[in-house]
Design a protein around this motif. Structure first.
Motif, PDB file in Angstrom:
ATOM      1  N   ALA A  85       0.809  -1.216   0.000  1.00  0.00           N
ATOM      2  CA  ALA A  85       0.000   0.000   0.000  1.00  0.00           C
ATOM      3  C   ALA A  85       0.845   1.269   0.000  1.00  0.00           C
ATOM      4  CB  ALA A  85      -0.920   0.004   1.216  1.00  0.00           C
ATOM      5  N   GLY A  86       2.158   1.122   0.121  1.00  0.00           N
ATOM      6  CA  GLY A  86       3.022   2.287   0.122  1.00  0.00           C
ATOM      7  C   GLY A  86       2.932   3.125   1.387  1.00  0.00           C
ATOM      8  N   GLU A  87       2.621   2.493   2.495  1.00  0.00           N
ATOM      9  CA  GLU A  87       2.515   3.214   3.767  1.00  0.00           C
ATOM     10  C   GLU A  87       3.884   3.768   4.179  1.00  0.00           C
ATOM     11  OE1 GLU A  87      -0.389   3.595   5.826  1.00  0.00           O
ATOM     12  OE2 GLU A  87      -1.341   2.965   3.943  1.00  0.00           O
ATOM     13  N   THR A  88       3.866   4.923   4.820  1.00  0.00           N
ATOM     14  CA  THR A  88       5.109   5.519   5.313  1.00  0.00           C
ATOM     15  C   THR A  88       5.334   5.252   6.801  1.00  0.00           C
ATOM     16  OG1 THR A  88       3.986   7.619   5.754  1.00  0.00           O
ATOM     17  CG2 THR A  88       5.030   7.336   3.588  1.00  0.00           C
ATOM     18  N   GLU A  89       4.327   4.692   7.460  1.00  0.00           N
ATOM     19  CA  GLU A  89       4.477   4.299   8.853  1.00  0.00           C
ATOM     20  C   GLU A  89       3.555   3.133   9.152  1.00  0.00           C
ATOM     21  OE1 GLU A  89       3.421   7.581  11.376  1.00  0.00           O
ATOM     22  OE2 GLU A  89       1.278   7.384  10.975  1.00  0.00           O
ATOM     23  N   THR A  90       3.930   2.381  10.152  1.00  0.00           N
ATOM     24  CA  THR A  90       3.092   1.297  10.659  1.00  0.00           C
ATOM     25  C   THR A  90       3.378   1.191  12.151  1.00  0.00           C
ATOM     26  OG1 THR A  90       2.384  -0.995  10.316  1.00  0.00           O
ATOM     27  CG2 THR A  90       4.739  -0.562  10.159  1.00  0.00           C
ATOM     28  N   GLY A  91       3.031   0.068  12.759  1.00  0.00           N
ATOM     29  CA  GLY A  91       3.276  -0.058  14.185  1.00  0.00           C
ATOM     30  C   GLY A  91       2.452  -1.162  14.801  1.00  0.00           C
ATOM     31  N   ILE A  92       2.130  -0.986  16.070  1.00  0.00           N
ATOM     32  CA  ILE A  92       1.324  -1.968  16.787  1.00  0.00           C
ATOM     33  C   ILE A  92       0.133  -1.279  17.443  1.00  0.00           C
ATOM     34  CG2 ILE A  92       3.257  -3.509  17.230  1.00  0.00           C
ATOM     35  CD1 ILE A  92       3.334  -2.398  20.122  1.00  0.00           C
ATOM     36  N   THR A  93      -0.911  -2.032  17.596  1.00  0.00           N
ATOM     37  CA  THR A  93      -2.101  -1.577  18.313  1.00  0.00           C
ATOM     38  C   THR A  93      -2.413  -2.572  19.410  1.00  0.00           C
ATOM     39  OG1 THR A  93      -3.028  -0.566  16.309  1.00  0.00           O
ATOM     40  CG2 THR A  93      -4.553  -0.994  18.134  1.00  0.00           C
ATOM     41  N   ILE A  94      -2.543  -2.092  20.631  1.00  0.00           N
ATOM     42  CA  ILE A  94      -2.979  -2.920  21.752  1.00  0.00           C
ATOM     43  C   ILE A  94      -4.394  -2.496  22.074  1.00  0.00           C
ATOM     44  CG2 ILE A  94      -2.555  -3.576  24.154  1.00  0.00           C
ATOM     45  CD1 ILE A  94       0.433  -2.864  23.626  1.00  0.00           C
ATOM     46  N   VAL A 143       9.924  -4.606   7.690  1.00  0.00           N
ATOM     47  CA  VAL A 143       8.829  -4.059   8.489  1.00  0.00           C
ATOM     48  C   VAL A 143       8.530  -4.981   9.671  1.00  0.00           C
ATOM     49  CG1 VAL A 143       6.375  -3.454   8.490  1.00  0.00           C
ATOM     50  CG2 VAL A 143       7.829  -2.803   6.548  1.00  0.00           C
ATOM     51  N   ALA A 144       8.547  -6.270   9.427  1.00  0.00           N
ATOM     52  CA  ALA A 144       8.275  -7.236  10.499  1.00  0.00           C
ATOM     53  C   ALA A 144       9.263  -7.063  11.646  1.00  0.00           C
ATOM     54  CB  ALA A 144       8.336  -8.656   9.958  1.00  0.00           C
ATOM     55  N   LYS A 145      10.549  -6.874  11.337  1.00  0.00           N
ATOM     56  CA  LYS A 145      11.556  -6.696  12.387  1.00  0.00           C
ATOM     57  C   LYS A 145      11.265  -5.465  13.236  1.00  0.00           C
ATOM     58  CE  LYS A 145      15.285  -8.998   9.840  1.00  0.00           C
ATOM     59  NZ  LYS A 145      16.588  -8.810   9.142  1.00  0.00           N
ATOM     60  N   LYS A 146      10.874  -4.378  12.591  1.00  0.00           N
ATOM     61  CA  LYS A 146      10.573  -3.145  13.320  1.00  0.00           C
ATOM     62  C   LYS A 146       9.344  -3.327  14.210  1.00  0.00           C
ATOM     63  CE  LYS A 146      12.375  -0.164   9.628  1.00  0.00           C
ATOM     64  NZ  LYS A 146      12.069   0.952   8.709  1.00  0.00           N
ATOM     65  N   VAL A 147       8.335  -3.989  13.669  1.00  0.00           N
ATOM     66  CA  VAL A 147       7.098  -4.196  14.430  1.00  0.00           C
ATOM     67  C   VAL A 147       7.347  -5.149  15.599  1.00  0.00           C
ATOM     68  CG1 VAL A 147       4.765  -5.172  14.315  1.00  0.00           C
ATOM     69  CG2 VAL A 147       5.576  -3.632  12.511  1.00  0.00           C
ATOM     70  N   HIS A 148       8.112  -6.201  15.371  1.00  0.00           N
ATOM     71  CA  HIS A 148       8.419  -7.129  16.459  1.00  0.00           C
ATOM     72  C   HIS A 148       9.168  -6.420  17.589  1.00  0.00           C
ATOM     73  CE1 HIS A 148       8.194 -10.774  13.525  1.00  0.00           C
ATOM     74  NE2 HIS A 148       7.003 -10.431  13.999  1.00  0.00           N
ATOM     75  N   ALA A 149      10.065  -5.521  17.230  1.00  0.00           N
ATOM     76  CA  ALA A 149      10.800  -4.779  18.261  1.00  0.00           C
ATOM     77  C   ALA A 149       9.840  -3.968  19.125  1.00  0.00           C
ATOM     78  CB  ALA A 149      11.841  -3.871  17.609  1.00  0.00           C
ATOM     79  N   LEU A 150       8.832  -3.357  18.497  1.00  0.00           N
ATOM     80  CA  LEU A 150       7.821  -2.609  19.257  1.00  0.00           C
ATOM     81  C   LEU A 150       7.029  -3.545  20.162  1.00  0.00           C
ATOM     82  CD1 LEU A 150       6.353  -0.197  16.534  1.00  0.00           C
ATOM     83  CD2 LEU A 150       7.971   0.372  18.354  1.00  0.00           C
ATOM     84  N   GLU A 151       6.658  -4.710  19.624  1.00  0.00           N
ATOM     85  CA  GLU A 151       5.889  -5.677  20.413  1.00  0.00           C
ATOM     86  C   GLU A 151       6.653  -6.089  21.658  1.00  0.00           C
ATOM     87  OE1 GLU A 151       3.495  -7.848  16.707  1.00  0.00           O
ATOM     88  OE2 GLU A 151       5.286  -8.779  17.562  1.00  0.00           O
TER      89      GLU A 151
END
Length: 208
Positions: A146-155, A184-192
């Protein structure tokens, strides 16, 4: 979204501070589950009392065994009905439920028994890239496509619909033009790994 805005309602449900017993529901490898268990290993206020899976091949069961946490795997019929699951939770005195990569639907009887006491983590900034079938690598691939410039996690709290429960907090990371889904997965996992245990601890003990 600010985490502490949700504490007062949660604490009212428990009626004051006391040691809390949590159960973790997971379906897969269990890295988040292990991270949570280790985070609370020496806690006097939070006890990981049970790990439940819906797949016999889920490596989370082996992680629980190695960490001396009681565990069980229940079949599809048990999760669809929910009464056996609820009985296990009651036997262990579970106060709070944490989903960590759990892909099955949580039965209504459990949702009703634990109102505002079940939380989930999703690897995107909901409501983007949520819903049935959006988990793990599927989410990260969709973010990149989708060409997103940011992502992350939602709790968020859990309700009857996939990824639609009230959001507690979100944490963001950038998506660079050259990033792959694996990046992207590595960055998101780090946040998790950094934030999920902290948010659980905050909900359970910082205010109550």
């Amino acid at each position: 979204m600010h985490l502490f805005a949700h504490f007062s309602r949660f604490c009212a449900g428990f009626g004051g501070f006391m040691s809390k017993n949590i159960a973790i529901f997971a379906s897969g490898n269990g890295t988040n589950a292990e991270n949570i268990i280790r985070y609370f290993q020496n806690s006097e206020s939070v006890n990981v009392k049970l790990v439940l899976a819906d797949r016999e091949t889920a490596f989370v069961l082996e992680r629980a065994r190695r960490l001396n946490v009681p565990f069980a795997c229940l079949d599809k019929a048990a999760w669809a009905d929910g009464t056996v699951v609820l009985s296990l939770l009651e036997d262990k005195g579970i106060d709070f439920i944490v989903l960590a990569g759990f892909l099955a639907r949580v039965p209504d009887c459990i949702l009703h028994a634990y109102p505002n006491k079940i939380i989930n983590i999703h690897p995107s900034l909901l409501p983007k890239f949520g819903g049935k079938g959006m988990y793990g690598g599927h989410v990260h691939e969709a973010v990149v496509a989708a060409g997103e410039t940011e992502t992350g996690i939602t709790i968020h709290y859990l309700n009857e619909h996939f990824d639609e429960g009230e959001i507690i907090v979100q944490y963001k990371c950038p998506v660079l033009p050259q990033d792959t889904a694996e990046d992207v997965a590595k960055k998101v996992h780090a946040l998790e790994y950094e934030y999920y245990p902290k948010v659980i601890g905050g909900l359970l003990s910082e205010v109550c």
